[in-house]
Design a protein around this motif. Structure first.
Motif, PDB file in Angstrom:
ATOM      1  N   GLN A   1       4.100   6.803  12.307  1.00 33.19           N
ATOM      2  CA  GLN A   1       4.087   7.781  11.231  1.00 33.19           C
ATOM      3  C   GLN A   1       3.925   7.094   9.881  1.00 33.19           C
ATOM      4  N   SER A   2       3.438   7.846   8.906  1.00 34.95           N
ATOM      5  CA  SER A   2       3.301   7.290   7.556  1.00 34.95           C
ATOM      6  C   SER A   2       4.677   7.103   6.930  1.00 34.95           C
ATOM      7  N   ALA A   3       4.741   6.240   5.931  1.00 33.57           N
ATOM      8  CA  ALA A   3       6.012   6.031   5.212  1.00 33.57           C
ATOM      9  C   ALA A   3       6.491   7.345   4.612  1.00 33.57           C
ATOM     10  N   GLU A   4       5.570   8.159   4.118  1.00 34.98           N
ATOM     11  CA  GLU A   4       5.940   9.436   3.503  1.00 34.98           C
ATOM     12  C   GLU A   4       6.598  10.376   4.508  1.00 34.98           C
ATOM     13  N   MET A   5       6.064  10.434   5.712  1.00 34.07           N
ATOM     14  CA  MET A   5       6.636  11.310   6.741  1.00 34.07           C
ATOM     15  C   MET A   5       8.030  10.851   7.137  1.00 34.07           C
ATOM     16  N   ILE A   6       8.221   9.544   7.263  1.00 40.16           N
ATOM     17  CA  ILE A   6       9.546   9.023   7.630  1.00 40.16           C
ATOM     18  C   ILE A   6      10.527   9.236   6.477  1.00 40.16           C
TER      19      ILE A   6
ATOM     20  N   GLN B   1       0.797  -1.225   0.000  1.00 38.75           N
ATOM     21  CA  GLN B   1       0.000   0.000   0.000  1.00 38.75           C
ATOM     22  C   GLN B   1       0.834   1.281   0.000  1.00 38.75           C
ATOM     23  N   ASP B   2       2.051   1.232   0.508  1.00 34.70           N
ATOM     24  CA  ASP B   2       2.888   2.423   0.575  1.00 34.70           C
ATOM     25  C   ASP B   2       3.865   2.545  -0.584  1.00 34.70           C
ATOM     26  N   LEU B   3       4.059   1.481  -1.340  1.00 35.79           N
ATOM     27  CA  LEU B   3       5.050   1.472  -2.415  1.00 35.79           C
ATOM     28  C   LEU B   3       4.437   1.268  -3.793  1.00 35.79           C
TER      29      LEU B   3
ATOM     30  N   GLN C   1       6.799  -0.078   4.556  1.00 37.72           N
ATOM     31  CA  GLN C   1       6.830   0.753   5.765  1.00 37.72           C
ATOM     32  C   GLN C   1       7.919   0.265   6.720  1.00 37.72           C
ATOM     33  N   SER C   2       8.045  -1.041   6.842  1.00 35.82           N
ATOM     34  CA  SER C   2       9.061  -1.630   7.713  1.00 35.82           C
ATOM     35  C   SER C   2      10.461  -1.326   7.198  1.00 35.82           C
ATOM     36  N   ILE C   3      10.634  -1.345   5.883  1.00 36.55           N
ATOM     37  CA  ILE C   3      11.939  -1.051   5.287  1.00 36.55           C
ATOM     38  C   ILE C   3      12.320   0.403   5.523  1.00 36.55           C
TER      39      ILE C   3
ATOM     40  N   ASP D   1      13.467   0.767   8.989  1.00 33.99           N
ATOM     41  CA  ASP D   1      14.784   0.143   9.138  1.00 33.99           C
ATOM     42  C   ASP D   1      15.891   1.068   8.628  1.00 33.99           C
ATOM     43  N   VAL D   2      15.666   1.681   7.472  1.00 33.17           N
ATOM     44  CA  VAL D   2      16.644   2.621   6.915  1.00 33.17           C
ATOM     45  C   VAL D   2      16.795   3.827   7.836  1.00 33.17           C
ATOM     46  N   ALA D   3      15.676   4.322   8.356  1.00 34.93           N
ATOM     47  CA  ALA D   3      15.726   5.464   9.278  1.00 34.93           C
ATOM     48  C   ALA D   3      16.549   5.125  10.511  1.00 34.93           C
ATOM     49  N   ALA D   4      16.368   3.924  11.051  1.00 40.68           N
ATOM     50  CA  ALA D   4      17.105   3.513  12.238  1.00 40.68           C
ATOM     51  C   ALA D   4      18.604   3.425  11.949  1.00 40.68           C
TER      52      ALA D   4
END
Length: 324
Positions: free
Chosen positions: A98-103, A7-9, A80-82, A85-88
């Motif tokens: 938060q939404s994937a877009e916000m992250i 849904q996010d990609l 969303q999980s990926i 993970d990249v953010a971390a």
């Protein structure tokens, strides 16, 4: 092999064109473990990337998961999980709710901050200029950095331009060349700085965000690139058209693009800088452009002109004029 829907990609990749998807396909196929070529949709439609956008999404997510976990799930983790993970890994503050877009935006901001740390004041000024930002001639150091970050966080077309420049630098570091740009002057002018000192400084940022391990060498640039595509699609769908002309700087960029496009198609107009309140004048320009075989970026230029025009008078307005 079957593709899947995320849904996010998937919606982002489905709305992208073949040129947009080229970077992701090249990025994935550079990896020795890539299985993109095994998808039936790929075999049938390559190089028409849009026809196997879901396969690209599935392959990207496969790189974001552990091989055994992927085997158990039958697919990779959710996008969303990926992103989380990249953010971390990049030490980007985020909230899983938060939404994937916000992250994605948070990741872009942190990468931009790292890039600015490596740039001289003159390079920062050039980046601001290329992105349509303004600054005091005496500004330097932290003030220039703050100006770039503020421009990015403000959103809109200028934020998109900064994102394009940033992601193109990373693409150049990975694939040896930057992203392909359309003919829109605001973007091509911004892209032109990639061949100068600013481009050299930005290309070096990949060493600041590169993460050990082949998976992160896929997911990190992929997340940054998808973030850029999301901004591009938002602008093209109309959300950014009105934002394109918010200031005198935006208007200058727009006029340059208009003059270039009119020259390209041999369309002569007396005054390409006439105010938009002259509706009939601009409608004539739109009619002339509509007869040309316009590129997608030039079509968006026409859409922007239409957005700026004042509304047509209603019948009630006409009756009121007659009664006067």
């Amino acid at each position: 092999m079957g593709a899947f829907f995320d849904q996010d990609l998937s919606p982002v990749l489905r709305m992208a064109d073949n040129q947009d998807l080229e970077f992701l396909v090249n990025l994935l196929q550079k990896q020795l473990t890539s299985t993109l070529g095994a998808y039936e949709a790929y075999k049938k439609h390559h190089p028409n990337h849009r026809m196997y956008a879901d396969a690209i999404a599935a392959e990207l997510c496969e790189f974001g998961g552990n091989s055994f976990a992927n085997l158990y799930r039958g697919q990779g983790p959710a996008y969303q999980s990926i992103v989380c993970d990249v953010a971390a890994k990049l030490k980007v503050p985020y909230n899983k709710k938060q939404s994937a877009e916000m992250i994605e935006d948070s990741i872009l901001r942190v990468v931009l901050e790292k890039a600015l740390e490596r740039m001289s004041d003159e390079e920062k000024r050039e980046l601001l200029k290329a992105s349509g930002g303004t600054f005091h001639f005496s500004a330097k150091g932290a003030a220039l950095t703050a100006a770039v970050i503020a421009l990015f966080r403000a959103g809109g077309f200028k934020s998109y331009q900064i994102t394009v420049i940033l992601v193109s630098a990373i693409a150049k570091a990975i694939l040896g060349h930057g992203l392909a740009f359309g003919t829109m002057a605001t973007i091509t002018y911004a892209a032109s700085i990639m061949v100068g000192p600013v481009g050299w400084a930005l290309t070096g940022i990949w060493t600041a965000v590169d993460i050990a391990g082949p998976a992160y060498r896929v997911t990190t640039p992929a997340v940054l690139y998808v973030a850029m595509l999301r901004k591009k699609i938002a602008f093209e769908s109309g959300k950014g058209e009105k934002e394109c002309i918010q200031s005198d700087d935006d208007l200058i960029f727009f006029r340059k693009n208009l003059v270039r496009t009119l020259d390209k198609y041999g369309i002569f107009v007396l005054d390409p800088f006439r105010p938009f309140v002259n509706r009939s004048y601009w409608e004539e320009i739109v009619r002339k452009l509509a007869k040309c075989d316009l590129t997608p970026d030039e079509q968006r230029l026409v859409a922007i002109i239409r957005k700026q025009l004042p509304p047509l008078p209603s019948q009630e307005d006409d009756r009121e004029r007659e009664s006067d």
